[in-house]
Design an enzyme around this catalytic site. Structure first.
Site, short mmCIF file in Angstrom:
data_model
loop_
_atom_site.label_atom_id
_atom_site.label_comp_id
_atom_site.label_asym_id
_atom_site.label_seq_id
_atom_site.Cartn_x
_atom_site.Cartn_y
_atom_site.Cartn_z
N GLU A 40 0.87 -1.19 0.00
CA GLU A 40 0.00 0.00 0.00
C GLU A 40 0.89 1.23 0.00
O GLU A 40 1.88 1.29 0.73
CB GLU A 40 -0.89 0.01 1.25
CG GLU A 40 -1.85 -1.16 1.25
CD GLU A 40 -2.88 -1.08 2.36
OE1 GLU A 40 -3.00 -0.02 3.00
OE2 GLU A 40 -3.55 -2.08 2.58
N CYS A 76 4.23 8.11 -0.10
CA CYS A 76 4.50 7.40 1.15
C CYS A 76 4.59 5.91 0.80
O CYS A 76 3.63 5.34 0.27
CB CYS A 76 3.33 7.68 2.09
SG CYS A 76 3.42 6.88 3.66
N CYS A 103 3.16 -1.40 17.82
CA CYS A 103 2.69 -0.13 18.42
C CYS A 103 1.16 -0.21 18.60
O CYS A 103 0.44 -0.56 17.66
CB CYS A 103 3.06 1.06 17.53
SG CYS A 103 4.83 1.23 17.27
N CYS A 114 -1.41 1.65 16.16
CA CYS A 114 -1.23 1.58 14.70
C CYS A 114 -2.02 0.41 14.10
O CYS A 114 -1.95 -0.72 14.59
CB CYS A 114 0.25 1.43 14.40
SG CYS A 114 0.62 1.30 12.66
N GLY A 119 5.12 -0.91 7.78
CA GLY A 119 6.40 -1.51 8.11
C GLY A 119 7.36 -0.60 8.84
O GLY A 119 7.17 0.62 8.92
N SER A 143 9.79 8.34 15.39
CA SER A 143 8.45 8.31 15.99
C SER A 143 8.61 8.23 17.50
O SER A 143 8.80 7.14 18.04
CB SER A 143 7.68 7.10 15.46
OG SER A 143 7.51 7.22 14.07
N LEU A 144 8.56 9.35 18.15
CA LEU A 144 8.77 9.39 19.61
C LEU A 144 7.46 9.05 20.33
O LEU A 144 7.38 8.12 21.12
CB LEU A 144 9.30 10.77 20.03
CG LEU A 144 9.66 10.92 21.50
CD1 LEU A 144 10.83 10.01 21.87
CD2 LEU A 144 9.98 12.38 21.84
N ASN A 145 6.46 9.84 20.09
CA ASN A 145 5.08 9.53 20.51
C ASN A 145 4.82 9.50 22.01
O ASN A 145 3.71 9.17 22.43
CB ASN A 145 4.62 8.17 19.94
CG ASN A 145 4.59 8.18 18.42
OD1 ASN A 145 4.49 9.25 17.82
ND2 ASN A 145 4.69 7.04 17.80
N CYS A 179 -1.75 8.19 8.27
CA CYS A 179 -0.68 7.53 9.04
C CYS A 179 -1.26 6.52 9.99
O CYS A 179 -2.22 6.79 10.71
CB CYS A 179 0.06 8.55 9.87
SG CYS A 179 1.68 8.88 9.25
N1 SAH Z 1 7.47 2.24 11.41
C1 SAH Z 1 7.80 3.56 11.06
C2 SAH Z 1 7.04 4.10 9.86
C3 SAH Z 1 5.56 3.80 9.76
S1 SAH Z 1 4.44 4.67 10.74
C4 SAH Z 1 7.66 4.49 12.24
O1 SAH Z 1 7.18 4.03 13.28
O2 SAH Z 1 8.06 5.63 12.16
C5 SAH Z 1 4.56 6.33 10.23
C6 SAH Z 1 4.11 7.31 11.28
O3 SAH Z 1 2.72 7.15 11.55
C7 SAH Z 1 4.82 7.13 12.62
O4 SAH Z 1 5.25 8.37 13.10
C8 SAH Z 1 3.72 6.58 13.51
O5 SAH Z 1 3.96 6.91 14.86
C9 SAH Z 1 2.50 7.23 12.94
N2 SAH Z 1 1.26 6.53 13.26
C10 SAH Z 1 1.08 5.22 13.44
N3 SAH Z 1 -0.21 4.95 13.76
C11 SAH Z 1 -0.86 6.13 13.75
C12 SAH Z 1 -2.20 6.50 13.99
N4 SAH Z 1 -3.13 5.60 14.26
N5 SAH Z 1 -2.52 7.81 13.91
C13 SAH Z 1 -1.60 8.72 13.59
N6 SAH Z 1 -0.31 8.42 13.33
C14 SAH Z 1 0.06 7.14 13.44
#
Ligand code: SAH
Length: 410
Positions: free
Chosen positions: A103, A120, A131, A134, A178, A238-240, A357
């Protein structure tokens, strides 16, 4: 990585020098090979003799040519459009891939000079990082993509999907399905191919690799960045979360690679340009969105030259959390700015077609198993939910940001 001499040549997985070398090793002409390579990447022209049949049942070795060059024109099985954002799906009809699908998302970026397009791409089918927020994580990892399958997303996006619109793909972000550092050799090879001057010619400065924060992977990307021609490749983290406790609760990988290690990895990363790292922060109501969290994040980032990208959470299927209120996103961003942290928020693109995302990974893909909350999995019934349509009103996009725009709003 370069392809094995016993394997068929997959042109999209090779740099021009590697392709010419492989063709010469099989008795072909270097001039002809370079021309074919350029025509493939620049004009989308595939010599008829390379084509394998785009049907899994027929894609036998007989379909390969005498030069052993293999090109399978993966069918684009779906293009879902929301506004100007579109998600497209490639069916991998290679033997052994069982029709698994990649995708990719095309996102228009309005700029003063006109609209540019960001692609993307996925680096894996599914993901093993787990995560909690996600969608892709829900299915676990199905397969690592090969470099040519990653580059194929650019090729199909350019020559099959986007061509008619006249908007060439300008930027590429590894933010689809991924974890790039979990398939780092193929991702690095794909980047080498994408920047090749005889081929796709995407400047390294227009490519971003986003990671959950695997320090070893960050170091490998750092080694690539040290090479001439790759100095300006972008890294996104991706700190989050503001601290290890919250991060470990929503990103299990944090138990292996806690935030202090991440900071060390970032501080050791080679910096050749003034460009800031992008630090992504998915804002989840009640989890990481309090004022104190914001202050803690800004304190953590103080020594790192970075741009904080606040991404409103896009609820995944069966999400325990809702999307944040606009006012909470604004409050968080404003507080980070007041704390002296350069901060941007991401706009809303692609939510209804599950292109935002964290929303990639469609459950109709053959053989895919959905992970339950308790870690068990169940096979997906074909046609159970149609691609992207089983979900509605799904939050906002965390899709890539135009570094020159203050605020991207769909
Ligand atoms: N695995 C990599 C790239 C894929 S995710 C990573 O973790 O960076 C790409 C971005 O989308 C990451 O910053 C992730 O934190 C964010 N993301 C994942 N799930 C999400 C969601 N449900 N809502 C918003 N952003 C999300």
């Amino acid at each position: 990585m370069a392809q094995d001499p016993g394997q068929p040549i997959r042109p999209l997985g090779l740099t021009s020098a590697q392709f010419v070398e492989a063709a010469r090793a099989r008795g072909g002409s270097a001039f002809a090979a370079r021309d074919e390579y350029k025509a493939l990447f620049r004009d989308g022209v595939v010599p008829a003799s390379w084509m394998t049949i785009a049907n899994e049942a027929d894609a036998t070795s007989d379909a390969r040519t005498s030069t052993n060059c293999e090109f399978t024109d993966y069918p684009v099985t779906a293009t879902l459009v929301e506004g100007e954002t579109s998600k497209f799906v490639l069916r991998l009809v290679d033997p052994g891939w069982n029709g698994l699908e990649t995708e990719s998302v095309l996102i228009p970026m309005p700029r003063a000079s006109g609209t540019t397009t960001t692609l993307c791409v996925s680096s894996q089918i599914g993901c093993s990082m787990g995560c909690r927020f996600c969608e892709t994580a829900q299915m676990g990892l199905l397969k690592n993509l090969r470099a040519d399958q990653i580059v194929h997303q650019w090729w199909a996006g350019t020559h099959r999907v986007q061509r008619a619109s006249g908007n060439a793909i300008k930027n590429i972000v590894f933010m689809g399905m991924g974890e790039p550092t979990d398939n780092i050799d193929e991702v690095i090879q794909a980047i080498r191919v994408l920047v090749d001057h005889d081929g796709a010619m995407v400047p390294a400065s227009n490519i971003s690799v986003s990671t959950v924060g695997n320090p070893d992977g960050i170091e490998k990307i750092g080694q690539l960045v040290r090479e001439t021609g790759f100095h300006r490749l972008n890294l996104a983290l991706s700190l989050n979360a503001p601290n290890d406790e919250i991060r470990s609760a929503i990103m299990p990988v944090n138990k292996a690679w806690p935030m202090a290690r991440l900071k060390d990895a970032l501080l050791a990363f080679p910096r050749f340009s003034k460009a800031a790292f992008c630090v992504e922060y998915v804002l989840i109501p009640g989890v990481n969105d309090a004022d104190e969290h914001c202050d803690e994040v800004c304190a953590f980032l103080r020594e790192i030259r970075c741009s904080l990208n606040v991404i409103p959470y896009n609820p995944r299927r069966n999400s325990p959390w809702p999307a944040p209120e606009e006012s909470d996103v604004d409050r968080f961003v404003a507080r980070a700015v007041t704390n002296g942290q350069f901060t941007k928020r991401r706009g809303t693109k692609g939510r209804n077609v599950m292109a935002a995302c964290g929303q990639l990974g469609n459950e109709h893909i053959r053989n895919r198993r959905l992970m339950n909350e308790d870690g068990t999995s169940e096979p997906v019934k074909p046609g159970f939910v149609k691609l992207g349509l089983g979900n509605s009103g799904l939050g906002n996009s965390g899709l890539p940001v135009d570094p020159n725009a203050n605020r991207n709003q769909a």
